[in-house]
Motif scaffolding. Structure first.
Motif, PDB file in Angstrom:
ATOM      1  N   ARG A 142     -15.344  -9.778  -6.276  1.00 53.82           N
ATOM      2  CA  ARG A 142     -14.213  -9.656  -7.213  1.00 53.82           C
ATOM      3  C   ARG A 142     -13.706  -8.211  -7.260  1.00 53.82           C
ATOM      4  N   PRO A 143     -13.232  -7.689  -6.143  1.00 51.75           N
ATOM      5  CA  PRO A 143     -12.809  -6.285  -6.132  1.00 51.75           C
ATOM      6  C   PRO A 143     -11.640  -6.010  -7.074  1.00 51.75           C
ATOM      7  N   ARG A 144     -10.631  -6.894  -7.069  1.00 54.61           N
ATOM      8  CA  ARG A 144      -9.436  -6.627  -7.876  1.00 54.61           C
ATOM      9  C   ARG A 144      -9.746  -6.678  -9.366  1.00 54.61           C
ATOM     10  N   VAL A 145     -10.506  -7.665  -9.767  1.00 55.90           N
ATOM     11  CA  VAL A 145     -10.884  -7.764 -11.188  1.00 55.90           C
ATOM     12  C   VAL A 145     -11.690  -6.538 -11.596  1.00 55.90           C
ATOM     13  N   LEU A 174     -10.635  16.448   5.218  1.00 59.33           N
ATOM     14  CA  LEU A 174     -11.996  15.919   5.327  1.00 59.33           C
ATOM     15  C   LEU A 174     -12.010  14.463   5.762  1.00 59.33           C
ATOM     16  N   LEU A 175     -11.158  13.648   5.145  1.00 61.28           N
ATOM     17  CA  LEU A 175     -11.182  12.203   5.388  1.00 61.28           C
ATOM     18  C   LEU A 175     -10.195  11.774   6.466  1.00 61.28           C
ATOM     19  N   ARG A 176      -9.396  12.725   6.973  1.00 64.89           N
ATOM     20  CA  ARG A 176      -8.394  12.434   8.006  1.00 64.89           C
ATOM     21  C   ARG A 176      -7.476  11.301   7.560  1.00 64.89           C
ATOM     22  N   SER A 177      -7.105  11.315   6.288  1.00 65.52           N
ATOM     23  CA  SER A 177      -6.349  10.218   5.710  1.00 65.52           C
ATOM     24  C   SER A 177      -5.421  10.759   4.633  1.00 65.52           C
ATOM     25  N   ILE A 178      -4.432   9.951   4.262  1.00 73.35           N
ATOM     26  CA  ILE A 178      -3.554  10.282   3.143  1.00 73.35           C
ATOM     27  C   ILE A 178      -3.820   9.355   1.961  1.00 73.35           C
ATOM     28  N   VAL A 179      -3.994   8.079   2.235  1.00 73.07           N
ATOM     29  CA  VAL A 179      -4.156   7.099   1.158  1.00 73.07           C
ATOM     30  C   VAL A 179      -5.435   7.354   0.362  1.00 73.07           C
ATOM     31  N   ALA A 180      -6.564   7.505   1.052  1.00 72.05           N
ATOM     32  CA  ALA A 180      -7.839   7.704   0.349  1.00 72.05           C
ATOM     33  C   ALA A 180      -7.821   8.958  -0.531  1.00 72.05           C
ATOM     34  N   LEU A 205     -14.612   1.834  -9.871  1.00 75.70           N
ATOM     35  CA  LEU A 205     -13.177   1.931  -9.633  1.00 75.70           C
ATOM     36  C   LEU A 205     -12.853   2.268  -8.177  1.00 75.70           C
ATOM     37  N   VAL A 206     -13.378   3.376  -7.670  1.00 73.16           N
ATOM     38  CA  VAL A 206     -13.037   3.813  -6.313  1.00 73.16           C
ATOM     39  C   VAL A 206     -13.511   2.819  -5.250  1.00 73.16           C
ATOM     40  N   PRO A 207     -14.772   2.356  -5.270  1.00 80.06           N
ATOM     41  CA  PRO A 207     -15.183   1.374  -4.257  1.00 80.06           C
ATOM     42  C   PRO A 207     -14.389   0.071  -4.331  1.00 80.06           C
ATOM     43  N   ALA A 208     -14.079  -0.392  -5.554  1.00 82.07           N
ATOM     44  CA  ALA A 208     -13.358  -1.661  -5.691  1.00 82.07           C
ATOM     45  C   ALA A 208     -11.926  -1.546  -5.188  1.00 82.07           C
ATOM     46  N   VAL A 209     -11.226  -0.453  -5.542  1.00 86.82           N
ATOM     47  CA  VAL A 209      -9.860  -0.268  -5.042  1.00 86.82           C
ATOM     48  C   VAL A 209      -9.877  -0.120  -3.525  1.00 86.82           C
ATOM     49  N   SER A 210     -10.815   0.655  -3.005  1.00 89.37           N
ATOM     50  CA  SER A 210     -10.907   0.849  -1.555  1.00 89.37           C
ATOM     51  C   SER A 210     -11.173  -0.474  -0.845  1.00 89.37           C
ATOM     52  N   TYR A 211     -12.080  -1.281  -1.406  1.00 88.68           N
ATOM     53  CA  TYR A 211     -12.415  -2.578  -0.811  1.00 88.68           C
ATOM     54  C   TYR A 211     -11.203  -3.498  -0.848  1.00 88.68           C
ATOM     55  N   ASP A 212     -10.457  -3.468  -1.939  1.00 83.83           N
ATOM     56  CA  ASP A 212      -9.278  -4.319  -2.084  1.00 83.83           C
ATOM     57  C   ASP A 212      -8.201  -3.917  -1.086  1.00 83.83           C
ATOM     58  N   ILE A 213      -8.010  -2.607  -0.895  1.00 81.82           N
ATOM     59  CA  ILE A 213      -7.001  -2.123   0.052  1.00 81.82           C
ATOM     60  C   ILE A 213      -7.440  -2.372   1.490  1.00 81.82           C
ATOM     61  N   GLY A 214      -8.728  -2.209   1.761  1.00 84.91           N
ATOM     62  CA  GLY A 214      -9.236  -2.413   3.110  1.00 84.91           C
ATOM     63  C   GLY A 214      -8.997  -1.206   4.001  1.00 84.91           C
TER      64      GLY A 214
END
Length: 733
Positions: free
Chosen positions: A391-394, A568-574, A701-710
């Motif tokens: 239940r990542p979104r919830v 560090l993360l080579r990303s913009i979204v994260a 919060l962070v793991p669930a949002v990250s998991y939901d986004i993929g």
């Protein structure tokens, strides 16, 4: 052999024997020498420390300009002490010229009191009787501002010994309050450090269930602090930085907490390595390489965030930046040099009686493709991982709503400054004395508003000042030590300017007094030729400067941290996600703190710098834990795919990051043993905020949002574009 060991690349060979002997020995010896030199400087810090509020104002502040003018008029940098004597009954007028006059003479003879002007017998003004006849006061100029604590203690001793029967004396005013403030900071060198170290030691015992390892981690933290103290002392001695009691306290807590956090991460990776490597030397090299990037990134984030305080216009904020940054530098160095050397020397014995053994972790398969990445994870973090996977979104919506609700308390935050008499939370002779002064005299006596005006406007400015609401009396400075109301106006003139001293009807550090200063500044001059300063103006300028710093520095800190995370993360979204999460966490912590301060502790308000300090520490340190998490998530995502990598990263870092959060919260909570309102409030905000960030933001919060986004959280990096990892993520979801 466990599956994890099979998946890992082949281990490097152990270093040569001479390297295994020489390198750890040299590193330990270097740190022993640094600690041996730096340790004794703890007791010397008070000699290069200043708690004078005026010293931390920018040179451009109006009250700073007035202070410079005042030195020209008086040829002295003295600060006034007010000695007030209250009798049980009315004081006979006959005693004013005898007993009470003798007391004034003896006060003037105390070492450190300003010498009398030429032709005068004393520099002390008084005895000045109150209208009700039950009190007298003396205005004593303290010239030895470097030893205010000693001079005030001597004044109190003289007053107590010579006060008539049936009367009691207090020493208050700016000098008295400064002395009591210095006394309140007196526990920083000993009590604060003892409480912080004891708290960390207990937590480490519970976390590791080992006897030796807590000592190794504490040695790492204490040696880092010794080195930081040495450099801070030297920089303050050379005049490169300005050190205050609050900066000293924050430095000690920050170094102990940060060094312990970095050590926890290294120790966790070392234990993992010992379970797949037989050689302790190979294991420590493997752990060091795996920990280097997150620890350096974490430390760099905090260092750069702290150095952003250099953009502050308030010198107390500006000085804290490099002081605290020095502490983080040595926290990093000790965690990456001293601790690895100690762990390499003691090896598996560090974890006794629960020594890690090769193949010690037995992975228990978990049914269901959706839980890929949780192999071998047990207990709480298995349950949290399952919750996020199913239940990542919830999970993230509930976490977000909880934090947003907490943030609503921000509407009740009162961070506009407090009276100086409210700053000291313990018993204070000066605070009690200020109440006696307000009871019998004009509350602002002894701490007048100082007005510098051109000689051509002198009479007009004096008349306008006397008519201002809230001003009890005003007169030109005539060189006699205090205003001579009703006497012929023969002001001292310096460089074409005169000095006017205005006594306020309200206490000099009250909000009512600050309103009078604002009125005077608004009415006395349209062209800036008339300057208004003094104790009240200093407090006003300090609060206004602190509030402007908050609006200026917050965007700078966020921008700096965002750039570091992107690299560090080579990303913009994260990185955007992480920045948003810690800002929300900060708002929630400050909101809850406002409610607690107002309705539980009953504090009258908060220093204007509290939100800024809370922001810098919570955002920088909050990002630390997200760096620990997301660097491991990225490492695991490269092997397993994004969603399994998120679960795996959360599972293997859960306990160590939570332990680090508890340690940091406990060390900052130790600041509450110093009875200073600012430090107590910072202690609560940071301790509560770190726990909130660790438990809710980083764990849910962070793991669930990250998991939901993929995999889109890695956009636009190669990890996002990698089709193989993309297919694994799709299968796992």
């Amino acid at each position: 052999m466990p599956k994890e060991a099979e998946d890992r690349p082949a281990s490097p060979h152990a270093p040569a024997r001479w390297l295994r002997i020489v390198v750890p020995t040299v590193l330990v010896l270097i740190w022993l020498v640094v600690a041996g030199i730096g340790g004794p400087t703890f007791g010397k810090l008070s000699g290069v420390s200043s708690n004078d509020q005026a010293a931390f104002l920018p040179a451009s502040a109006e009250s700073t300009e007035v202070q410079d003018w005042q030195k020209r008029f008086t040829d002295s940098g003295s600060i006034p002490a007010i000695v007030v004597v209250q009798a049980d009954d009315s004081i006979p007028k006959s005693e004013l010229g005898t007993t009470y006059a003798d007391l004034g003479t003896k006060l003037g003879h105390v070492d450190g009191v300003q010498a009398p002007p030429e032709g005068a017998s004393t520099s002390v003004a008084g005895p000045i009787p109150s209208e009700d006849g039950r009190a007298v006061e003396y205005i004593v100029p303290v010239a030895n501002t470097d030893e205010v604590k000693t001079v005030v203690a001597d004044l109190r001793a003289v007053a107590d010994e010579n006060v008539p029967d049936g009367a009691r004396a207090w020493v208050t005013g700016p000098a008295g309050l400064t002395a009591d403030l210095v006394n309140a900071f007196g526990g920083i060198d000993g009590i604060l450090l003892l409480v912080a170290v004891a708290a960390v030691f207990v937590i480490l015992l519970l976390v590791y269930r080992a006897l030796l390892l807590p000592f190794l981690v504490l040695f790492t933290s204490i040696f880092a602090l010794c080195a930081a103290i040495l450099f801070v002392y030297l920089f303050a001695l050379w005049g490169w930085i300005k050190l205050s009691g609050q900066s000293q306290g924050i430095l000690s807590i920050l170094v102990i907490g940060a060094a312990t956090d970095y050590s926890l991460l290294l120790v966790a990776r070392y234990r993992e390595a010992l379970e797949v490597e037989q050689s302790r030397w190979v294991a420590i090299l493997r752990a060091w390489k795996a920990s280097l990037e997150p620890i350096v990134a974490s430390g760099a984030t905090v260092i750069l965030a702290l150095l952003c305080l250099l953009f502050s216009d308030l010198n107390s904020n500006k000085s804290l930046g490099p002081i605290a940054a020095i502490g983080i530098v040595f926290s990093l160095l000790s965690a990456l040099t001293l601790l690895p050397a100690l762990l390499a020397i003691f090896g598996r014995a560090s974890f006794w009686p629960f020594r890690p053994v090769v193949g010690g972790r037995h992975h228990k398969p978990v049914e269901g493709a959706a839980l890929s990445g949780l192999e071998g994870i047990r207990g709480l973090w298995l349950r949290v991982g399952r919750l996020i996977a199913r239940r990542p979104r919830v999970t993230w919506i509930v976490s977000f709503v909880l934090l947003a609700a907490c943030a609503l308390g921000l509407t009740q935050l009162k961070a506009n400054g407090v009276q100086q008499t409210d700053v000291i939370l313990s018993q204070s002779d000066a605070v009690d004395g200020q109440a006696i002064v307000a009871k019998h005299f004009d509350a602002g006596s002894g701490s007048p508003v100082l007005i510098v005006a051109p000689e051509s406007k002198a009479d007009d400015v004096l008349a306008a000042t006397q008519k201002t609401d809230g001003v009890a009396s005003a007169a030109f400075y005539t060189g006699g030590g205090r205003p001579q109301e009703g006497a012929p106006a023969e002001p001292v003139v310096k460089d074409g300017h005169v000095l006017i001293q205005a006594t306020l009807a309200s206490e000099p550090d009250s909000s009512a007094a600050e309103r009078v200063v604002k009125d005077l500044r608004g009415s006395l001059s349209d062209d800036g030729s008339v300057l208004v300063g003094g104790v009240t103006a200093i407090a006003l300028d300090t609060n206004e400067t602190a509030q402007s710093d908050l609006a200026k520095i917050i965007p700078i800190v966020l921008a700096v941290i965002l750039v570091i995370l992107m690299l560090l993360l080579r990303s913009i979204v994260a990185p955007v996600l992480l920045i948003g999460s810690v800002v929300l966490s900060y708002a929630a912590a400050l909101g809850v703190s406002a409610l607690v301060f107002n309705h539980v502790f009953g504090f009258p308000g908060a220093d204007a710098a509290v939100p800024l300090f809370g922001f810098v520490f919570l955002v920088a340190l909050g990002v630390d834990y997200n760096i620990f998490l997301m660097t491991r998530v990225r490492e695991e995502s490269l092997r397993l795919g994004t969603r399994p990598g998120i679960l795996r990263g959360l599972g293997v870092t859960g306990s160590v990051i939570t332990s680090a959060g508890v340690v940091l919260a406990a060390t900052f909570a130790a600041l509450a043993v110093i009875p200073i309102l600012f430090l107590v409030q910072i202690a609560f905000i940071v301790a509560f905020g770190v726990l909130l960030d660790t438990v809710v933001v980083r764990s849910l919060l962070v793991p669930a949002v990250s998991y939901d986004i993929g995999r889109a959280i890695w956009w636009p990096s190669k990890l996002w574009q990698d089709k193989m990892h993309s297919r694994r993520a799709e299968i796992s979801s």
